[in-house]
Design an enzyme around this catalytic site. Structure first.
Site, mmCIF file in Angstrom:
data_model
loop_
_atom_site.group_PDB
_atom_site.id
_atom_site.type_symbol
_atom_site.label_atom_id
_atom_site.label_comp_id
_atom_site.label_asym_id
_atom_site.label_seq_id
_atom_site.Cartn_x
_atom_site.Cartn_y
_atom_site.Cartn_z
ATOM 1 N N TYR A 153 0.828 -1.210 0.000
ATOM 2 C CA TYR A 153 0.000 0.000 0.000
ATOM 3 C C TYR A 153 0.863 1.261 0.000
ATOM 4 O O TYR A 153 0.593 2.210 -0.748
ATOM 5 C CB TYR A 153 -0.888 -0.052 1.241
ATOM 6 N N LYS A 157 0.883 4.117 -2.856
ATOM 7 C CA LYS A 157 0.505 5.496 -2.547
ATOM 8 C C LYS A 157 1.653 6.465 -2.832
ATOM 9 O O LYS A 157 1.421 7.616 -3.209
ATOM 10 C CB LYS A 157 0.034 5.606 -1.088
#
Ligand code: NAP
Length: 252
Positions: A153, A157
C-alpha cells in the site's frame, strides 16, 4: 464557491471518502458518475445525491480492468457528457508484514491503486484535453511515507504521488490540473478493517490514533471531500502537481 456545472467521476464511491466526495461534488452543482465494483453498491450513493436534488448515475466497474474502464468512461460521456473531473479514489488494503506478504496481495493493491488510476486517467484525458479543462485528483495516503505492514500500500501510494506530478506536467498545457490528496487517519470501513485486524474495538483504535494527531481527532470523509472540492474548483487552476496531506497536522 459558485462552480460551472461539470461532469465528475468518482471511483470507489459506494462508501467512505468516495461517497462523501461524490455527495460534495454534487452539492457543488456537478453531475456525478458514482463508480464502484458493484453497481448496486454505487446505487446507494447515487440515490442519496438525487434525493438531495443533485444529478448522479451509478455504474459498476473494476478500475483495474482496461475494458471495463473504457466501457464505463464511454457510458459516462454518453449519459452525462464529457467527464471534466476525475477523482481516483477506489482502494483496497491487503496488509501484512513483508515476510508474509503474498504476490497476490502485492498485485491486488498495485492493480487497484496504481493501474486503476492510470487506466481511468488515460481514459478521461482525451475528453479533458479536447475541452481544454480538467481536474484530476488522486488519493495518496500518509502511508506513502512508510507504514509497518503496508509495503504494498505504501509503495502504491508513493507511486501515485509521482504519477500525479507527471500528469500535471503532461496535461497542464491543455488546461488540466492533477493533484493528490494524502489523508492520515480517516474513520471509514477501511480503518475499521485495520482495527479488526489488530484486534481492537474501532472506538478505542480511533481514540488511540487521535492522541498522536495534533488536532486530537480522527479525520472524516467530509474533511477529505472538502479539500477535493477546492482542488477540482475553477479557482484552483494554478494549483497542480501538489500533494496535500489531510492529516490534522504537518506531514510532507
Ligand atoms: P473504503 O471505505 O474501503 O472504500 C473504498 C471503495 O473502493 C469501496 O467501496 C470498494 O468497493 C471500492 N473498490 C475497491 N476496489 C475497487 C475496484 N477495483 N474498482 C472499483 N472500486 C473499487 O475506503 P476509504 O477509507 O473510503 O478510502 C478511499 C481512498 O482513500 C482509498 O484510495 C484509500 O487508500 C485512501 N485513503 C484512506 C485513508 C483512511 O484512513 N480511510 C487514509 C489514506 C488514504 P468494495 O467495498 O466492493 O471493495
Amino acid at each position: 464557491m459558485s462552480e460551472t456545472p461539470r461532469v465528475a467521476i468518482v471511483t470507489g464511491a459506494a462508501r467512505g471518502i468516495g461517497a462523501a466526495t461524490a455527495r460534495r461534488l454534487a452539492a457543488e452543482g456537478h453531475s456525478v458518475a458514482v463508480i464502484d465494483l458493484k453497481q448496486e453498491d454505487a446505487q446507494h450513493t447515487a440515490e442519496e445525491i438525487t434525493a438531495a436534488g443533485g444529478t448522479a448515475i451509478a455504474l459498476g466497474a473494476d478500475v483495474s480492468d482496461a475494458d471495463q474502464v473504457t466501457a464505463t468512461v464511454n457510458q459516462v460521456a454518453e449519459r452525462l457528457g464529457a467527464p471534466a473531473i476525475l477523482v481516483n479514489n477506489a482502494g483496497v488494503i491487503r496488509d501484512n508484514l513483508l515476510f508474509k506478504m503474498s504476490e497476490e496481495d502485492w498485485d491486488a493493491v498495485m492493480g487497484v491503486h496504481l493501474r486503476g488510476s492510470f487506466l481511468m486517467s488515460r481514459a478521461v484525458q482525451s475528453h479533458m484535453t479536447s475541452e481544454g479543462w480538467g481536474r484530476i485528483v488522486n488519493l495518496s495516503s500518509a502511508s506513502a511515507q512508510g507504514n509497518r505492514g503496508q509495503a504494498n500500500y505504501s509503495a502504491a501510494k508513493a507511486g501515485l504521488q509521482g504519477f500525479t506530478k507527471t500528469l500535471a506536467i503532461e496535461l497542464g498545457k491543455f488546461g488540466v490540473t492533477a493533484n493528490a490528496v494524502a489523508p492520515g487517519f480517516i474513520a471509514t470501513d477501511m480503518t475499521k478493517a485495520t482495527a479488526a485486524r489488530v484486534g481492537m474495538e474501532f472506538e478505542d483504535f480511533k481514540n488511540a490514533a487521535a492522541e498522536s494527531i495534533p488536532v486530537r481527532r480522527a479525520g472524516t470523509p467530509e474533511d477529505v471531500a472538502a479539500t477535493i472540492a477546492f482542488l477540482t474548483s475553477e479557482e484552483a487552476g494554478f494549483v497542480s502537481g501538489q500533494v496535500i496531506y489531510i492529516a490534522g497536522g504537518p506531514l510532507d
